[in-house]
Write a protein that holds these residues in place. Structure first.
Motif, PDB file in Angstrom:
ATOM      1  N   PRO A   1      58.485 -37.209  70.392  1.00  0.00           N
ATOM      2  CA  PRO A   1      57.923 -38.344  71.134  1.00  0.00           C
ATOM      3  C   PRO A   1      57.309 -37.953  72.465  1.00  0.00           C
ATOM      4  O   PRO A   1      56.467 -38.676  73.010  1.00  0.00           O
ATOM      5  N   GLU A   2      57.689 -36.820  73.023  1.00  0.00           N
ATOM      6  CA  GLU A   2      57.130 -36.401  74.312  1.00  0.00           C
ATOM      7  C   GLU A   2      55.706 -35.866  74.152  1.00  0.00           C
ATOM      8  O   GLU A   2      54.783 -36.268  74.860  1.00  0.00           O
ATOM      9  N   SER A   3      55.520 -34.964  73.186  1.00  0.00           N
ATOM     10  CA  SER A   3      54.201 -34.362  72.976  1.00  0.00           C
ATOM     11  C   SER A   3      53.351 -35.147  71.981  1.00  0.00           C
ATOM     12  O   SER A   3      52.169 -34.863  71.813  1.00  0.00           O
ATOM     13  N   LYS A   4      53.976 -36.122  71.285  1.00  0.00           N
ATOM     14  CA  LYS A   4      53.309 -36.901  70.234  1.00  0.00           C
ATOM     15  C   LYS A   4      52.901 -36.025  69.048  1.00  0.00           C
ATOM     16  O   LYS A   4      52.005 -36.372  68.289  1.00  0.00           O
ATOM     17  N   ARG A   5      53.559 -34.900  68.892  1.00  0.00           N
ATOM     18  CA  ARG A   5      53.191 -33.956  67.827  1.00  0.00           C
ATOM     19  C   ARG A   5      54.082 -34.162  66.611  1.00  0.00           C
ATOM     20  O   ARG A   5      55.298 -34.326  66.727  1.00  0.00           O
ATOM     21  N   SER A   6      53.453 -34.168  65.429  1.00  0.00           N
ATOM     22  CA  SER A   6      54.175 -34.240  64.165  1.00  0.00           C
ATOM     23  C   SER A   6      54.076 -32.907  63.456  1.00  0.00           C
ATOM     24  O   SER A   6      53.065 -32.208  63.568  1.00  0.00           O
ATOM     25  N   TRP A   7      55.106 -32.547  62.708  1.00  0.00           N
ATOM     26  CA  TRP A   7      55.034 -31.313  61.939  1.00  0.00           C
ATOM     27  C   TRP A   7      56.014 -31.351  60.769  1.00  0.00           C
ATOM     28  O   TRP A   7      56.843 -32.263  60.658  1.00  0.00           O
ATOM     29  N   GLN A   8      55.880 -30.360  59.921  1.00  0.00           N
ATOM     30  CA  GLN A   8      56.700 -30.246  58.721  1.00  0.00           C
ATOM     31  C   GLN A   8      57.815 -29.228  58.926  1.00  0.00           C
ATOM     32  O   GLN A   8      57.592 -28.163  59.491  1.00  0.00           O
TER      33      GLN A   8
ATOM     34  N   THR B   1      63.863 -32.885  48.718  1.00  0.00           N
ATOM     35  CA  THR B   1      65.085 -32.525  49.439  1.00  0.00           C
ATOM     36  C   THR B   1      65.001 -31.182  50.150  1.00  0.00           C
ATOM     37  O   THR B   1      65.947 -30.780  50.814  1.00  0.00           O
ATOM     38  N   HIS B   2      63.850 -30.485  50.032  1.00  0.00           N
ATOM     39  CA  HIS B   2      63.733 -29.165  50.643  1.00  0.00           C
ATOM     40  C   HIS B   2      62.695 -29.121  51.761  1.00  0.00           C
ATOM     41  O   HIS B   2      62.378 -28.051  52.280  1.00  0.00           O
ATOM     42  N   VAL B   3      62.202 -30.290  52.140  1.00  0.00           N
ATOM     43  CA  VAL B   3      61.188 -30.348  53.189  1.00  0.00           C
ATOM     44  C   VAL B   3      61.176 -31.765  53.760  1.00  0.00           C
ATOM     45  O   VAL B   3      61.467 -32.736  53.043  1.00  0.00           O
ATOM     46  N   TYR B   4      60.848 -31.883  55.037  1.00  0.00           N
ATOM     47  CA  TYR B   4      60.717 -33.208  55.629  1.00  0.00           C
ATOM     48  C   TYR B   4      59.784 -33.118  56.836  1.00  0.00           C
ATOM     49  O   TYR B   4      59.448 -32.040  57.321  1.00  0.00           O
ATOM     50  N   GLY B   5      59.375 -34.261  57.321  1.00  0.00           N
ATOM     51  CA  GLY B   5      58.516 -34.312  58.495  1.00  0.00           C
ATOM     52  C   GLY B   5      59.295 -34.747  59.713  1.00  0.00           C
ATOM     53  O   GLY B   5      60.323 -35.430  59.595  1.00  0.00           O
ATOM     54  N   THR B   6      58.829 -34.373  60.874  1.00  0.00           N
ATOM     55  CA  THR B   6      59.494 -34.810  62.095  1.00  0.00           C
ATOM     56  C   THR B   6      58.457 -34.991  63.199  1.00  0.00           C
ATOM     57  O   THR B   6      57.258 -34.727  62.999  1.00  0.00           O
ATOM     58  N   TYR B   7      58.925 -35.429  64.373  1.00  0.00           N
ATOM     59  CA  TYR B   7      58.007 -35.882  65.418  1.00  0.00           C
ATOM     60  C   TYR B   7      58.645 -35.697  66.786  1.00  0.00           C
ATOM     61  O   TYR B   7      59.859 -35.917  66.963  1.00  0.00           O
TER      62      TYR B   7
END
Length: 341
Positions: free
Chosen positions: A33-40, A25-31
């Motif tokens: 769609p334009e740059s195709k980059r994922s990060w935390q 509940t204190h961290v998640y991933g996201t993305y």
């Protein structure tokens, strides 16, 4: 969103979503769609986080592993062909496990299983999923979470993108689909509310009955496949043990097939199964002057058993019924359901 089967408020949808895709509940991933980059994102997962995902503003990737416990697990099939995901679902159903097929955001499919509210030990769920993947010859498929527990070196684990990203739902992506038709059901929220959540005791039963072992590595089965304890031990149902130990008096060919299916199920290679069945044939005492099954017939029946994955145990078939044991968990469970094993 899909059309509503019954009216739910936004808050109810968010709570339902979080009950299925629970994790850290204190961290998640996201993305992006334009740059195709994922990060935390090291931020608290809030109702707004989920709402942003459901409305298509920002992807939400969940870290499923909490210490050593999970409430969901997913197999990530990274290709468009649905054959293996569907085989996985069929095999999972055989073990009494409900599995749900999602079209992923970019390509391929996710197959999800959900667990009781308190969660289950990740190593048990991963062990069962690994074994199923091995059975369908898809052992290289990624499993989320990728670890059995969090440690100092893996304080978060790996995230997986959750279903129902608002902008992709109208395109038929990130939605659950019916395995029979590969079409989305009328309402995704009705499906999520009705998912079957597996108890840890059910995983324990599957692991015990099928002889799955933590020491098996990637294959998910006991490694000393050719040794006697595997054949006569608790990995096999009691009926199969009795048949192997005492032989049969009738239905030799169909019994041979049933035995071969079970020996394959616990991980014996084909040649070892044939060897075991040759020894078994010497214990047979055919009635009415019938001859003992031949080596050629043994090989034919074993070959059939190894050609594909067979779902049924055949507890109430003519050849198996005389050997059924009341203490067999699998038989008792199927009898309670009123169906065959």
């Amino acid at each position: 969103m899909m059309p509503a089967g019954r009216i739910r408020t936004t808050a109810q949808k968010i709570n339902l979503f979080r009950s299925c895709f629970a994790g850290l509940t204190h961290v998640y991933g996201t993305y992006d769609p334009e740059s195709k980059r994922s990060w935390q994102e090291k931020k608290t997962v809030t109702a707004e986080t989920i709402l942003a995902h459901l409305t298509g503003r920002r992807h939400y990737g969940v870290y499923l592993l909490v210490n050593d416990t999970i409430r969901a697990i997913a197999a990530d099939f990274d290709h468009h062909d649905p054959t293996k995901p569907l085989e996985f679902i069929q095999a999972a159903n055989h073990y009494g496990l409900a599995a749900y097929l999602e079209v992923s955001k970019s390509k391929g499919f996710h197959v999800w299983m959900f667990f009781q509210e308190d969660g289950v030990k990740a190593h048990k769920a991963r062990l069962v999923v690994k074994a199923i993947l091995d059975e369908i010859e898809a052992s290289h498929t990624e499993i989320f979470p990728k670890q059995d527990s969090l440690e100092a070196r893996a304080s978060f684990g790996n995230f997986i993108y959750t279903p129902l990203f608002g902008r992709l739902v109208p395109e038929g992506r990130t939605v659950f689909v019916d395995p029979a038709s590969l079409r989305p059901p009328e309402n995704q929220w009705d499906l999520l509310e009705a998912v079957h959540k597996v108890k840890e005791s059910s995983l324990d039963e599957i692991i015990q009955i099928n002889g799955f072992s933590q020491a098996t590595g990637a294959q998910g089965r006991t490694s000393d496949a050719g040794k006697a304890p595997l054949v006569s031990g608790s990995a096999l149902p009691p009926c199969i043990q009795t048949m192997l130990q005492n032989g049969v008096q009738r239905f030799q060919r169909s019994s041979c097939f049933r035995l071969a299916v079970q020996l394959r199920r616990v991980g014996l290679p084909f040649d070892a199964t044939v060897s075991v069945l040759r020894t078994w044939s010497l214990k047979n005492k055919p009635n009415k002057g019938q001859r003992i099954i031949t080596d050629r017939e043994i090989i034919e029946q074993a070959s059939c058993a190894y050609q594909k994955y067979y779902k049924a145990y055949g507890c109430e078939s003519a050849e198996m019924k005389p050997f059924c044991h009341t203490e067999c968990h699998l038989f008792a469970k199927q009898r309670k359901r009123g169906g065959l094993c």
